[in-house]
Design a protein around this motif. Structure first.
Motif, PDB file in Angstrom:
ATOM      1  N   THR A 314      65.893   7.892  34.427  1.00 23.59           N
ATOM      2  CA  THR A 314      66.763   6.844  33.861  1.00 23.59           C
ATOM      3  C   THR A 314      66.800   5.601  34.736  1.00 23.59           C
ATOM      4  OG1 THR A 314      68.749   7.695  34.982  1.00 23.59           O
ATOM      5  CG2 THR A 314      68.194   8.629  32.815  1.00 23.59           C
ATOM      6  N   GLN A 315      66.250   5.707  35.954  1.00 25.64           N
ATOM      7  CA  GLN A 315      66.284   4.580  36.871  1.00 25.64           C
ATOM      8  C   GLN A 315      64.958   3.811  36.834  1.00 25.64           C
ATOM      9  OE1 GLN A 315      68.956   3.570  38.695  1.00 25.64           O
ATOM     10  NE2 GLN A 315      70.120   5.222  37.713  1.00 25.64           N
ATOM     11  N   LYS A 316      65.060   2.529  37.022  1.00 22.70           N
ATOM     12  CA  LYS A 316      63.882   1.669  37.044  1.00 22.70           C
ATOM     13  C   LYS A 316      63.150   1.852  38.387  1.00 22.70           C
ATOM     14  CE  LYS A 316      62.617  -3.234  36.944  1.00 22.70           C
ATOM     15  NZ  LYS A 316      63.162  -4.622  36.869  1.00 22.70           N
ATOM     16  N   PRO A 317      61.832   2.103  38.380  1.00 28.93           N
ATOM     17  CA  PRO A 317      61.098   2.276  39.649  1.00 28.93           C
ATOM     18  C   PRO A 317      61.190   1.033  40.523  1.00 28.93           C
ATOM     19  CG  PRO A 317      59.764   2.981  37.776  1.00 28.93           C
ATOM     20  CD  PRO A 317      60.959   2.282  37.212  1.00 28.93           C
ATOM     21  N   ASN A 318      61.368   1.266  41.792  1.00 23.71           N
ATOM     22  CA  ASN A 318      61.448   0.168  42.752  1.00 23.71           C
ATOM     23  C   ASN A 318      60.036  -0.244  43.168  1.00 23.71           C
ATOM     24  OD1 ASN A 318      61.839  -1.561  44.908  1.00 23.71           O
ATOM     25  ND2 ASN A 318      63.389  -0.292  45.898  1.00 23.71           N
ATOM     26  N   PRO A 319      59.619  -1.465  42.894  1.00 23.55           N
ATOM     27  CA  PRO A 319      58.237  -1.869  43.219  1.00 23.55           C
ATOM     28  C   PRO A 319      57.942  -1.861  44.717  1.00 23.55           C
ATOM     29  CG  PRO A 319      59.556  -3.779  42.584  1.00 23.55           C
ATOM     30  CD  PRO A 319      60.386  -2.569  42.289  1.00 23.55           C
ATOM     31  N   ASP A 320      58.981  -1.933  45.553  1.00 19.94           N
ATOM     32  CA  ASP A 320      58.773  -1.947  47.001  1.00 19.94           C
ATOM     33  C   ASP A 320      58.936  -0.559  47.633  1.00 19.94           C
ATOM     34  OD1 ASP A 320      58.350  -4.721  47.040  1.00 19.94           O
ATOM     35  OD2 ASP A 320      60.499  -5.087  47.059  1.00 19.94           O
ATOM     36  N   CYS A 321      59.167   0.448  46.808  1.00 17.52           N
ATOM     37  CA  CYS A 321      59.389   1.803  47.331  1.00 17.52           C
ATOM     38  C   CYS A 321      58.085   2.601  47.279  1.00 17.52           C
ATOM     39  CB  CYS A 321      60.473   2.514  46.527  1.00 17.52           C
ATOM     40  SG  CYS A 321      60.732   4.237  47.020  1.00 17.52           S
ATOM     41  N   PRO A 322      57.593   3.085  48.411  1.00 18.11           N
ATOM     42  CA  PRO A 322      56.344   3.865  48.383  1.00 18.11           C
ATOM     43  C   PRO A 322      56.495   5.194  47.656  1.00 18.11           C
ATOM     44  CG  PRO A 322      57.323   3.910  50.576  1.00 18.11           C
ATOM     45  CD  PRO A 322      58.107   2.912  49.779  1.00 18.11           C
ATOM     46  N   ILE A 323      57.723   5.740  47.596  1.00 18.98           N
ATOM     47  CA  ILE A 323      57.939   7.000  46.892  1.00 18.98           C
ATOM     48  C   ILE A 323      57.728   6.809  45.390  1.00 18.98           C
ATOM     49  CG2 ILE A 323      59.517   8.925  46.562  1.00 18.98           C
ATOM     50  CD1 ILE A 323      58.777   8.431  49.470  1.00 18.98           C
ATOM     51  N   CYS A 324      58.103   5.644  44.897  1.00 18.43           N
ATOM     52  CA  CYS A 324      57.973   5.355  43.471  1.00 18.43           C
ATOM     53  C   CYS A 324      56.542   5.011  43.062  1.00 18.43           C
ATOM     54  CB  CYS A 324      58.904   4.202  43.075  1.00 18.43           C
ATOM     55  SG  CYS A 324      60.664   4.574  43.347  1.00 18.43           S
ATOM     56  N   ASP A 325      55.664   4.882  44.043  1.00 20.62           N
ATOM     57  CA  ASP A 325      54.260   4.576  43.769  1.00 20.62           C
ATOM     58  C   ASP A 325      53.536   5.871  43.452  1.00 20.62           C
ATOM     59  OD1 ASP A 325      51.745   3.464  43.589  1.00 20.62           O
ATOM     60  OD2 ASP A 325      51.459   3.294  45.753  1.00 20.62           O
ATOM     61  N   GLY A 326      53.659   6.316  42.196  1.00 20.73           N
ATOM     62  CA  GLY A 326      53.119   7.613  41.797  1.00 20.73           C
ATOM     63  C   GLY A 326      51.643   7.813  42.079  1.00 20.73           C
ATOM     64  N   PRO A 327      50.761   6.901  41.657  1.00 17.48           N
ATOM     65  CA  PRO A 327      49.319   7.107  41.877  1.00 17.48           C
ATOM     66  C   PRO A 327      48.902   6.993  43.349  1.00 17.48           C
ATOM     67  CG  PRO A 327      49.724   5.519  40.115  1.00 17.48           C
ATOM     68  CD  PRO A 327      51.025   5.719  40.832  1.00 17.48           C
ATOM     69  N   GLY A 328      49.727   6.376  44.170  1.00 16.25           N
ATOM     70  CA  GLY A 328      49.357   6.169  45.573  1.00 16.25           C
ATOM     71  C   GLY A 328      50.096   7.086  46.515  1.00 16.25           C
ATOM     72  N   LEU A 329      50.982   6.498  47.326  1.00 15.51           N
ATOM     73  CA  LEU A 329      51.717   7.273  48.316  1.00 15.51           C
ATOM     74  C   LEU A 329      52.670   8.275  47.678  1.00 15.51           C
ATOM     75  CD1 LEU A 329      52.537   4.485  50.926  1.00 15.51           C
ATOM     76  CD2 LEU A 329      50.879   6.330  51.146  1.00 15.51           C
ATOM     77  N   GLY A 330      52.983   8.066  46.401  1.00 16.11           N
ATOM     78  CA  GLY A 330      53.847   9.014  45.719  1.00 16.11           C
ATOM     79  C   GLY A 330      53.272  10.419  45.691  1.00 16.11           C
ATOM     80  N   LYS A 331      51.934  10.541  45.697  1.00 16.55           N
ATOM     81  CA  LYS A 331      51.302  11.858  45.715  1.00 16.55           C
ATOM     82  C   LYS A 331      51.590  12.569  47.028  1.00 16.55           C
ATOM     83  CE  LYS A 331      47.466  10.835  42.557  1.00 16.55           C
ATOM     84  NZ  LYS A 331      45.986  10.802  42.418  1.00 16.55           N
ATOM     85  N   LEU A 332      51.503  11.831  48.151  1.00 13.34           N
ATOM     86  CA  LEU A 332      51.820  12.433  49.443  1.00 13.34           C
ATOM     87  C   LEU A 332      53.304  12.757  49.546  1.00 13.34           C
ATOM     88  CD1 LEU A 332      49.749  10.309  52.011  1.00 13.34           C
ATOM     89  CD2 LEU A 332      49.295  12.629  51.236  1.00 13.34           C
ATOM     90  N   ALA A 333      54.126  11.917  48.912  1.00 16.39           N
ATOM     91  CA  ALA A 333      55.576  12.110  49.007  1.00 16.39           C
ATOM     92  C   ALA A 333      56.020  13.433  48.385  1.00 16.39           C
ATOM     93  CB  ALA A 333      56.303  10.946  48.331  1.00 16.39           C
ATOM     94  N   LYS A 334      55.254  13.953  47.432  1.00 20.23           N
ATOM     95  CA  LYS A 334      55.623  15.219  46.799  1.00 20.23           C
ATOM     96  C   LYS A 334      55.580  16.376  47.791  1.00 20.23           C
ATOM     97  CE  LYS A 334      54.026  13.876  42.180  1.00 20.23           C
ATOM     98  NZ  LYS A 334      53.081  14.173  41.080  1.00 20.23           N
ATOM     99  N   GLU A 335      54.854  16.204  48.903  1.00 19.89           N
ATOM    100  CA  GLU A 335      54.697  17.284  49.877  1.00 19.89           C
ATOM    101  C   GLU A 335      55.824  17.323  50.907  1.00 19.89           C
ATOM    102  OE1 GLU A 335      52.236  19.377  49.483  1.00 19.89           O
ATOM    103  OE2 GLU A 335      51.415  18.242  47.796  1.00 19.89           O
ATOM    104  N   VAL A 336      56.714  16.332  50.908  1.00 19.26           N
ATOM    105  CA  VAL A 336      57.738  16.269  51.951  1.00 19.26           C
ATOM    106  C   VAL A 336      59.111  16.496  51.336  1.00 19.26           C
ATOM    107  CG1 VAL A 336      56.347  14.670  53.315  1.00 19.26           C
ATOM    108  CG2 VAL A 336      58.055  13.761  51.740  1.00 19.26           C
TER     109      VAL A 336
END
Length: 406
Positions: A314-336
């Motif tokens: 329900t929340q709008k993704p934050n363009p400056d948040c690396p966690i919200c960057d699903g195709p990029g750093l968001g993949k690594l974030a799933k491991e932490v």
């Protein structure tokens, strides 16, 4: 935030950096010195053999026609051969392990540069941090099979002695052989590192031997498989008797009729499992982490930013948040894991920036809160009028109230 360099925290990542050449240096008695011994033996047999032959010739000449000048010339030649042999032996023993010691010296000097840095603004720390990033990028490239890229980057940055290109080149060579269904190179590596593998109670050698046995069974060479089992598998009966018995029964089930356990033994995916087991064994022996150092560093940063709201649909993704960057750093974030904040961090819905004393939160009459900087930019564009992006309510910037974070 303190500007002081956290040396202890930085050194946590540098343990593999210092230990890899140390582990290689420990192997010198088992590998390099063995090669030195063989080379020394070859030189001694060849050079001293020639000296002994020349000495016998002089003895024979002394009994017949004795020519002092010829004898002196022959003795000079013998002395020259012995001196040459001495130089070769000296060079062999001096250079065995010398390269490893130079690598260790370069790495410890690199770590010393970090310890001598006082603040993050120190030019020495900036140089060290840039080199560290280059090392991590080379490590990542090597682990992902991009050897040419790694070599080029290491050469351009002059950090060949600070990275483990030769180690990963050997790993890649042996892994490629395993993917071609050949255990020869991996077994040779096990033989060279037998004491360390035995100490770590690693069973990679048995797994490789078992796979070679399976391939003989797959090819229908039952007699060869039995002979191979007696020569190589029976040695492991104290610890792997159950697997050896299962392998013996495998001869009764050709690949076309295999079922259950025997079908799994014939499965070609076992080769990829061997590749994984080999890589883990190399990492363990050389004190290397199983993940790229770059990933470990990113994990640390992502773990401090990851919040449940990042996964709220329900929340709008934050363009400056690396966690919200699903195709990029968001993949690594799933491991932490999610971050644990003692104090809440409030992020502006409009700009994605943190609201603090320099960018305080401002509340609309309807109760929605946004950062002052974002609202001031909006008011400057709309003649002092601001609009709530959620409810579309408009009001004058002067009607907003400042909120104090407690």
């Amino acid at each position: 935030m303190s500007n002081k360099v956290n040396v202890e925290g930085a050194l946590l990542f540098e343990q593999p950096f210092a230990r890899v050449p140390y582990e290689a240096y420990r192997k010198v008695p088992y590998e390099a010195y063995r090669k030195v011994f063989r080379s020394s033996q070859k030189y001694i047999e060849r050079e001293l053999g020639a000296v002994q032959a020349a000495s016998k010739d002089i003895s024979k000449q002394a009994k017949s026609n004795y020519d002092p000048s010829a004898a002196l010339k022959s003795i000079d030649n013998m002395i020259g051969k012995v001196e040459g042999l001495k130089r070769k032996l000296s060079d062999l023993h001096e250079n065995s392990g010398l390269q490893t010691q130079e690598v260790m010296r370069e790495r410890f000097m690199h770590i010393t540069e970090l310890e001598n840095s006082t603040t993050r603004d120190d030019p020495r720390f900036n140089r060290w941090a840039d080199t560290r990033i280059d090392r991590w990028l080379v490590d990542w490239a090597l682990r992902n099979g991009k050897e040419q890229t790694a070599r080029k980057l290491a050469e351009d940055k002059g950090i060949e002695k600070l990275v483990d290109i030769d180690l990963f080149t050997d790993i890649r060579r042996i892994e490629d052989a395993l993917r071609r269904h050949s255990c020869t190179e991996a077994l040779a590596w096990c033989s060279e590192n037998k004491p360390a593998l035995r100490k770590a109670k690693n069973t990679l050698e048995f797994d490789l031997r078992l796979q070679e046995y399976i391939e003989l069974a797959r090819s229908g060479k039952a007699i060869d498989a039995i002979a191979y089992s007696r020569r190589h598998l029976v040695l492991w009966q104290d610890t792997h008797l159950k697997q050896i018995r299962q392998a013996s029964a495998l001869l009764a089930f050709p690949p076309s009729n295999a079922f259950g356990l025997y079908k799994r033994l014939y499965d070609l995916k076992r080769w990829e499992t061997l590749v994984h087991s080999f890589r883990l064994a190399v990492y363990n022996l050389n004190a290397l982490p199983t993940e790229p150092l770059l990933h470990l560093a990113l994990y640390g940063g992502l773990a401090s930013l990851k919040l449940p709201v990042c996964y709220d649909p329900t929340q709008k993704p934050n363009p400056d948040c690396p966690i919200c960057d699903g195709p990029g750093l968001g993949k690594l974030a799933k491991e932490v894991p999610f971050s644990h904040h003692v104090n809440s961090t409030i992020v502006c819905y409009i700009s994605g920036k943190i609201m603090d004393e320099d960018n305080p939160p401002m509340v609309f009459p309807n109760g929605y809160v946004y950062s002052r900087n974002a609202l001031e930019e909006m008011a400057a564009r709309d003649n002092g009028i601001v609009t709530c992006p959620r409810t579309k309510m408009t009001c004058a910037f002067s009607d907003l109230r400042k909120v104090f974070i407690s």
